[in-house]
Design an enzyme around this catalytic site. Structure first.
Site, PDB file in Angstrom:
ATOM      1  N   ASP A  33       0.822  -1.214   0.000  1.00  0.00           N
ATOM      2  CA  ASP A  33       0.000   0.000   0.000  1.00  0.00           C
ATOM      3  C   ASP A  33       0.857   1.266   0.000  1.00  0.00           C
ATOM      4  O   ASP A  33       0.406   2.331   0.417  1.00  0.00           O
ATOM      5  CB  ASP A  33      -0.975  -0.010   1.184  1.00  0.00           C
ATOM      6  CG  ASP A  33      -0.257  -0.191   2.514  1.00  0.00           C
ATOM      7  OD1 ASP A  33       0.958  -0.494   2.493  1.00  0.00           O
ATOM      8  OD2 ASP A  33      -0.902  -0.032   3.555  1.00  0.00           O
ATOM      9  N   HIS A 237      25.632   6.893 -16.717  1.00  0.00           N
ATOM     10  CA  HIS A 237      24.431   6.979 -15.888  1.00  0.00           C
ATOM     11  C   HIS A 237      24.605   6.222 -14.571  1.00  0.00           C
ATOM     12  O   HIS A 237      23.702   5.535 -14.104  1.00  0.00           O
ATOM     13  CB  HIS A 237      23.198   6.492 -16.650  1.00  0.00           C
ATOM     14  CG  HIS A 237      22.676   7.516 -17.614  1.00  0.00           C
ATOM     15  ND1 HIS A 237      21.653   7.288 -18.491  1.00  0.00           N
ATOM     16  CD2 HIS A 237      23.045   8.804 -17.831  1.00  0.00           C
ATOM     17  CE1 HIS A 237      21.418   8.370 -19.208  1.00  0.00           C
ATOM     18  NE2 HIS A 237      22.259   9.311 -18.823  1.00  0.00           N
ATOM     19  N   ASP A 254      26.623  14.794 -11.276  1.00  0.00           N
ATOM     20  CA  ASP A 254      25.615  15.291 -12.214  1.00  0.00           C
ATOM     21  C   ASP A 254      24.302  15.269 -11.446  1.00  0.00           C
ATOM     22  O   ASP A 254      23.744  14.200 -11.194  1.00  0.00           O
ATOM     23  CB  ASP A 254      25.570  14.385 -13.450  1.00  0.00           C
ATOM     24  CG  ASP A 254      24.624  14.911 -14.538  1.00  0.00           C
ATOM     25  OD1 ASP A 254      23.768  15.770 -14.224  1.00  0.00           O
ATOM     26  OD2 ASP A 254      24.743  14.448 -15.687  1.00  0.00           O
ATOM     27  N   ASP A 265      20.004  21.174 -14.247  1.00  0.00           N
ATOM     28  CA  ASP A 265      20.827  20.019 -14.623  1.00  0.00           C
ATOM     29  C   ASP A 265      22.276  20.485 -14.692  1.00  0.00           C
ATOM     30  O   ASP A 265      22.659  21.159 -15.635  1.00  0.00           O
ATOM     31  CB  ASP A 265      20.346  19.493 -15.984  1.00  0.00           C
ATOM     32  CG  ASP A 265      21.081  18.228 -16.406  1.00  0.00           C
ATOM     33  OD1 ASP A 265      21.933  17.737 -15.643  1.00  0.00           O
ATOM     34  OD2 ASP A 265      20.807  17.744 -17.517  1.00  0.00           O
ATOM     35  N   HIS A 344      28.633  10.927 -26.042  1.00  0.00           N
ATOM     36  CA  HIS A 344      27.257  11.453 -25.999  1.00  0.00           C
ATOM     37  C   HIS A 344      27.149  12.766 -26.754  1.00  0.00           C
ATOM     38  O   HIS A 344      28.114  13.234 -27.352  1.00  0.00           O
ATOM     39  CB  HIS A 344      26.784  11.600 -24.543  1.00  0.00           C
ATOM     40  CG  HIS A 344      27.686  12.432 -23.671  1.00  0.00           C
ATOM     41  ND1 HIS A 344      27.732  13.806 -23.745  1.00  0.00           N
ATOM     42  CD2 HIS A 344      28.576  12.083 -22.700  1.00  0.00           C
ATOM     43  CE1 HIS A 344      28.601  14.265 -22.850  1.00  0.00           C
ATOM     44  NE2 HIS A 344      29.140  13.228 -22.210  1.00  0.00           N
ATOM     45  N   HIS A 348      20.843  19.082 -24.262  1.00  0.00           N
ATOM     46  CA  HIS A 348      19.416  18.829 -24.522  1.00  0.00           C
ATOM     47  C   HIS A 348      18.611  20.016 -24.045  1.00  0.00           C
ATOM     48  O   HIS A 348      19.095  20.849 -23.271  1.00  0.00           O
ATOM     49  CB  HIS A 348      18.982  17.558 -23.780  1.00  0.00           C
ATOM     50  CG  HIS A 348      19.444  17.529 -22.339  1.00  0.00           C
ATOM     51  ND1 HIS A 348      18.759  18.151 -21.326  1.00  0.00           N
ATOM     52  CD2 HIS A 348      20.555  16.998 -21.753  1.00  0.00           C
ATOM     53  CE1 HIS A 348      19.414  17.980 -20.189  1.00  0.00           C
ATOM     54  NE2 HIS A 348      20.516  17.292 -20.417  1.00  0.00           N
ATOM     55  N   HIS A 355      15.174  16.197 -19.730  1.00  0.00           N
ATOM     56  CA  HIS A 355      15.345  16.125 -21.187  1.00  0.00           C
ATOM     57  C   HIS A 355      14.013  16.605 -21.744  1.00  0.00           C
ATOM     58  O   HIS A 355      13.078  15.837 -21.904  1.00  0.00           O
ATOM     59  CB  HIS A 355      15.684  14.706 -21.640  1.00  0.00           C
ATOM     60  CG  HIS A 355      17.032  14.256 -21.143  1.00  0.00           C
ATOM     61  ND1 HIS A 355      17.537  13.001 -21.342  1.00  0.00           N
ATOM     62  CD2 HIS A 355      17.998  14.918 -20.460  1.00  0.00           C
ATOM     63  CE1 HIS A 355      18.742  12.907 -20.795  1.00  0.00           C
ATOM     64  NE2 HIS A 355      19.032  14.064 -20.243  1.00  0.00           N
ATOM     65  N   GLU A 378      27.128  20.362 -22.190  1.00  0.00           N
ATOM     66  CA  GLU A 378      27.790  19.411 -21.302  1.00  0.00           C
ATOM     67  C   GLU A 378      28.780  18.481 -22.001  1.00  0.00           C
ATOM     68  O   GLU A 378      28.558  17.275 -22.071  1.00  0.00           O
ATOM     69  CB  GLU A 378      26.735  18.587 -20.559  1.00  0.00           C
ATOM     70  CG  GLU A 378      25.649  17.959 -21.439  1.00  0.00           C
ATOM     71  CD  GLU A 378      24.656  17.137 -20.629  1.00  0.00           C
ATOM     72  OE1 GLU A 378      25.096  16.278 -19.862  1.00  0.00           O
ATOM     73  OE2 GLU A 378      23.443  17.353 -20.782  1.00  0.00           O
ATOM     74  N   TYR A 382      35.841  10.606 -21.026  1.00  0.00           N
ATOM     75  CA  TYR A 382      35.803   9.509 -20.046  1.00  0.00           C
ATOM     76  C   TYR A 382      36.843   8.456 -20.400  1.00  0.00           C
ATOM     77  O   TYR A 382      36.899   7.997 -21.539  1.00  0.00           O
ATOM     78  CB  TYR A 382      34.392   8.884 -20.026  1.00  0.00           C
ATOM     79  CG  TYR A 382      33.316   9.940 -19.977  1.00  0.00           C
ATOM     80  CD1 TYR A 382      32.872  10.468 -18.771  1.00  0.00           C
ATOM     81  CD2 TYR A 382      32.784  10.471 -21.164  1.00  0.00           C
ATOM     82  CE1 TYR A 382      31.911  11.471 -18.734  1.00  0.00           C
ATOM     83  CE2 TYR A 382      31.833  11.474 -21.139  1.00  0.00           C
ATOM     84  CZ  TYR A 382      31.397  11.979 -19.920  1.00  0.00           C
ATOM     85  OH  TYR A 382      30.466  12.978 -19.899  1.00  0.00           O
ATOM     86  N   ARG A 397      33.056  15.752 -16.848  1.00  0.00           N
ATOM     87  CA  ARG A 397      31.970  16.404 -17.589  1.00  0.00           C
ATOM     88  C   ARG A 397      31.697  17.728 -16.885  1.00  0.00           C
ATOM     89  O   ARG A 397      31.768  17.801 -15.647  1.00  0.00           O
ATOM     90  CB  ARG A 397      30.704  15.529 -17.622  1.00  0.00           C
ATOM     91  CG  ARG A 397      29.556  16.189 -18.402  1.00  0.00           C
ATOM     92  CD  ARG A 397      28.422  15.213 -18.764  1.00  0.00           C
ATOM     93  NE  ARG A 397      27.729  14.637 -17.648  1.00  0.00           N
ATOM     94  CZ  ARG A 397      27.856  13.390 -17.236  1.00  0.00           C
ATOM     95  NH1 ARG A 397      28.671  12.562 -17.862  1.00  0.00           N
ATOM     96  NH2 ARG A 397      27.178  12.948 -16.189  1.00  0.00           N
ATOM     97  N   GLU A 399      28.817  20.812 -17.020  1.00  0.00           N
ATOM     98  CA  GLU A 399      27.501  21.093 -17.601  1.00  0.00           C
ATOM     99  C   GLU A 399      26.854  22.305 -16.954  1.00  0.00           C
ATOM    100  O   GLU A 399      26.783  22.411 -15.728  1.00  0.00           O
ATOM    101  CB  GLU A 399      26.583  19.873 -17.391  1.00  0.00           C
ATOM    102  CG  GLU A 399      25.140  20.097 -17.806  1.00  0.00           C
ATOM    103  CD  GLU A 399      24.268  18.872 -17.621  1.00  0.00           C
ATOM    104  OE1 GLU A 399      24.536  18.079 -16.684  1.00  0.00           O
ATOM    105  OE2 GLU A 399      23.328  18.692 -18.404  1.00  0.00           O
TER     106      GLU A 399
HETATM  107 MN   LIG Z   1      22.171  17.018 -18.831  1.00  0.00          MN
END
Ligand SMILES: [Mn+2]
Length: 431
Positions: A33, A237, A254, A265, A344, A348, A355, A378, A382, A397, A399
């Site tokens: 619940d 990620h 991040d 972000d 990458h 965005h 995003h 960003e 790596y 990175r 950003e």
């Molecule tokens: Mn981002």
């Protein structure tokens, strides 16, 4: 009351004989619940700014051009009120949204079949709400069945096209929310750096971030925070956030707060002991210089893809200079050799979703930046477990969140340091 203006703007774009339907989020069960904390669906929030679950907003333009706006919400329920607090109810929702009708969801099927009579085109956000999609198919079928002289709806249109185009351009009111999210995020990153030291666990750093977000009224993050020390800084990620950050490691954070459903972000990378090694510094400065060069291009008239192309060129040249890549820059770009280290895109759109909605191409052409758009920049490099050279374990990175203005851009997250000496003096300074 910007939601009313937005709804009218949609009605203005709809042909006669069409309806526009967007649904709210449903409760998401975690176990037994216990539900996940309720977060409104961004499209629904954009049109209503209310946090009711299961609600539906319906905009109709009839064949004679007359318009009608209806909101469906949960009816008053004493049990629910006791456990979850009072809800708006149909009358409350009608009043707060200033729409023509507020109805109970118990009347949804009956009322909507009546209201959609004669409607030919239905707009709804594709692939967003399975419940709504199956209802729409059911209603459309019922409206068509057994009719000899007229048909029910014959066209489904993706409401995301209209909503995405509108959400791409932020109003002053929206920017105010975004600046609050940016401020909380800037302060959180600064706090996390200031509290860090060799031997700290990644989750302790995450706790500093969440403390500052929450303290500033951001009960949600825009996404799961990434706090990666050492080799974890190279996992794009990463979200386990449960390892020690050892002396000599860089830490990549991040993380962004969400204020009133609007996200920030930010990514920063820092040496956990307060001093970059020469190798870390050479990668860090390459990424930073690339970021600054790309931000210089953010202004009205720039094609979005040019930002990515500039980043690729800048980073590839730098990788050659550092002897990490060998060969002609043009060829290394053409065969995507850089992608082993920069896998990458440059960024965005940012808004209600981290995003955010809005297409990157229009009629097959890359989108041209215009005032009011907010995007992230960003770049990153790596050197993770699949790389075996001298730079292994370094992930960087950087950003920031950028608003396109009439003349250029405004960096919403500019208050957070990113120069090498600024970062070095900030790390550990709060202990
Ligand atoms: Mn981002």
């Amino acid at each position: 009351m910007e939601h009313a203006i937005r709804r009218q703007k949609i009605l203005d774009q709809m042909p006669a004989g069409s309806a526009f339907i967007v649904s709210a989020s449903h409760a998401q069960n975690r176990n037994n619940d216990v539900n996940y904390r309720f977060r409104q669906r961004s499209n629904f929030f954009y049109l209503t700014e209310i946090k009711e679950e299961n609600a539906i907003i319906l905009l109709i333009k009839f064949l004679d051009g007359k318009e009608k706006q209806v909101v469906f919400v949960e009816p008053h329920d004493e049990f629910k009120a006791l456990w979850q607090g009072p809800q708006l109810g149909p009358d409350g929702a009608k009043k707060i949204l200033n729409v023509d009708e507020g109805l109970s969801l118990l009347e949804l099927d009956e009322s909507i079949l009546e209201m959609l009579h004669g409607i030919k085109r239905i707009y709804y956000p594709f692939a967003e709400d399975k419940k709504l999609e199956s209802k729409l198919r059911e209603w459309s079928g019922k409206l068509s069945k057994g009719k000899r002289t007229e048909s029910g709806p014959t066209e489904f249109f993706d409401a995301n096209i209209i909503l995405g185009e509108m959400r791409l351009f932020k109003s002053d009111y929206e920017l105010k929310q975004m600046r609050r999210a940016a401020k909380a995020s800037v302060d959180a990153h600064a706090r996390a750096m200031a509290m860090s030291y060799p031997g700290i666990n990644e989750y302790e750093i995450e706790a500093e971030l969440l403390y500052e977000f929450t303290r500033q009224g951001c009960i949600f993050s825009g996404y799961n925070s990434i706090v990666g020390g050492g080799i974890n800084s190279c996992v794009l990620h990463y979200e386990a956030n449960n390892q020690l950050c050892n002396d000599g490691d860089v830490v990549l954070i991040d993380a962004g707060a969400e204020y009133n459903c609007y996200a920030a972000d930010i990514t920063r990378t820092f040496p956990v002991n307060g001093k970059f090694t020469n190798k870390q510094k050479s990668i860090y400065e390459l990424v930073l210089d690339a970021q600054l060069a790309v931000i210089d291009l953010v202004k009205p008239g720039t094609e979005w893809i040019k930002l990515q192309e500039a980043a690729v060129k800048f980073l590839t040249k730098g990788l050659v200079r550092l002897n990490i890549l060998e060969g002609q820059t043009d060829k290394l770009i053409a065969d995507k050799s850089y992608a082993a280290f920069y896998p990458h895109l440059i960024g965005h759109w940012l808004g209600l979703d981290v995003h955010d909605a809005g297409s990157y191409k229009v009629n097959g052409q890359w989108r041209i930046l215009e005032p009011g758009m907010v995007l992230t920049i960003e770049p990153g490099l790596y050197f993770g477990s699949t790389y075996t050279g001298d730079y292994q374990g370094i992930g960087v990175r950087i950003e920031d969140d950028i608003l396109v203005t009439d003349k250029g851009c405004d960096i919403l997250t500019a208050q957070l340091p990113k120069k090498v000496d600024e970062i070095e003096s900030l790390v550990g300074s709060g202990r």
